[in-house]
Design an enzyme around this catalytic site. Structure first.
Site, PDB file in Angstrom:
ATOM      1  N   VAL A  60       1.066  -0.838  -0.388  1.00 45.53           N
ATOM      2  CA  VAL A  60      -0.091   0.068  -0.166  1.00 45.53           C
ATOM      3  C   VAL A  60       0.924   1.404  -0.291  1.00 45.53           C
ATOM      4  CG1 VAL A  60      -1.869  -0.702   1.316  1.00 45.53           C
ATOM      5  CG2 VAL A  60      -0.458  -0.069   2.745  1.00 45.53           C
ATOM      6  N   TYR A 162       1.553   5.287  16.292  1.00 44.05           N
ATOM      7  CA  TYR A 162       0.158   3.973  16.090  1.00 44.05           C
ATOM      8  C   TYR A 162      -0.642   5.368  16.049  1.00 44.05           C
ATOM      9  CZ  TYR A 162      -2.991   1.172  15.855  1.00 44.05           C
ATOM     10  OH  TYR A 162      -4.219   0.316  15.265  1.00 44.05           O
ATOM     11  N   LYS A 166      -3.730   7.167  13.240  1.00 46.91           N
ATOM     12  CA  LYS A 166      -4.460   6.981  12.523  1.00 46.91           C
ATOM     13  C   LYS A 166      -5.978   8.068  13.537  1.00 46.91           C
ATOM     14  CE  LYS A 166      -4.157   2.156  12.778  1.00 46.91           C
ATOM     15  NZ  LYS A 166      -5.145   1.746  11.103  1.00 46.91           N
TER      16      LYS A 166
END
Length: 256
Positions: A60, A162, A166
């Site tokens: 990706v 993280y 997000k």
């Protein structure tokens, strides 16, 4: 939008939440394209799910890899109607720990996969969606559903990278929905809490049971099927757009 005979690209679709979402879409008459880096697992799951699903080995974070995957999807099924982005990595390191400051390469990798990877795939899928004829009376041509996390709002100790990745997904949801509204493409994000994926199966029983009691109600870990259900609900409900939906049973994460 009706799911029957529509085509979904699902990143991270060879396992976990992505696979469960794919299974549900296929059960409702949809077709699926697994985007995943794990070729052996991806091929096996595509074969298991039958002629309605194909696999494309996709990184990706790589533009050419995603373009090739999109081209394979269109060649096989003629169009892309849905894009569900589940691919991601979970990393942890304190800003300053026993071994020194947070490794910058780990920071960069986390954002590259989780945030940039999500945007890379959705922008190229959206380009294909613009070529679709309107599929509903409102003129909808496609639906994008991204996966964030409750860590976007309540990141724990060691989750700086993280949580940033997000949080970026949450933050870009509305601007992208606005960008794509002129094409009739809806964009939404889900923010799961503690979901019972294979990662949890390796935990000692007392730890597993303790985590299961963390949510407000029901007091259990979420199931991948719970996530698959909300994804299909978002696809089918044409009035959900630019939204971030928490799927956490009332969970609010503690510092650690």
């Amino acid at each position: 939008m009706d799911i029957k005979d529509k085509v979904a690209v699902v990143t991270g679709g060879a396992s976990g939440m992505g696979l469960e979402i794919l299974k549900r879409l296929v059960s409702l008459g949809g077709k699926g394209v697994i985007f995943d880096v794990n070729a052996e697992l991806g091929e096996a799951k595509a074969k298991e799910l039958g002629d309605s699903v194909i696999f494309a080995q996709v990184d990706v974070t790589n533009e050419e890899s995603v373009k090739a995957g999109v081209a394979k999807a269109v060649e096989a099924f003629g169009a892309i109607h849905f894009n569900i982005n589940c691919a991601g990595i979970a990393t942890g390191s304190k800003t300053v720990g026993k071994d020194g400051p947070f490794p910058l390469d780990l920071w960069s990798k986390t954002l590259a996969v989780n945030l940039t990877g999500t945007f890379n795939v959705l922008r190229l899928c959206a380009e294909q969606m613009t070529k679709n004829e309107p599929l509903t009376e409102d003129g909808c041509r496609g639906v994008i559903v991204n996966t964030a996390s409750v860590a976007a709002f309540e990141g724990q100790v060691g989750q700086a990278a993280y949580s940033a990745s997000k949080g970026g997904i949450v933050g870009m949801t509305l601007p992208i929905a606005r960008d794509l509204s002129t094409f009739g493409i809806r964009v939404n994000t889900i923010a799961p809490g503690l979901i019972d994926t294979p990662m949890f199966e390796s935990l000692p029983a007392p730890v597993y049971e303790s985590l299961s009691r963390t949510p407000l109600f029901p007091q259990r870990l979420g199931r991948p099927q719970d996530i698959a259900h909300i994804v299909t609900s978002i696809i089918e409900n044409d009035y959900i757009n630019g939204e971030c939906v928490r799927m956490d049973a009332g969970l609010r994460m503690q510092p650690k």
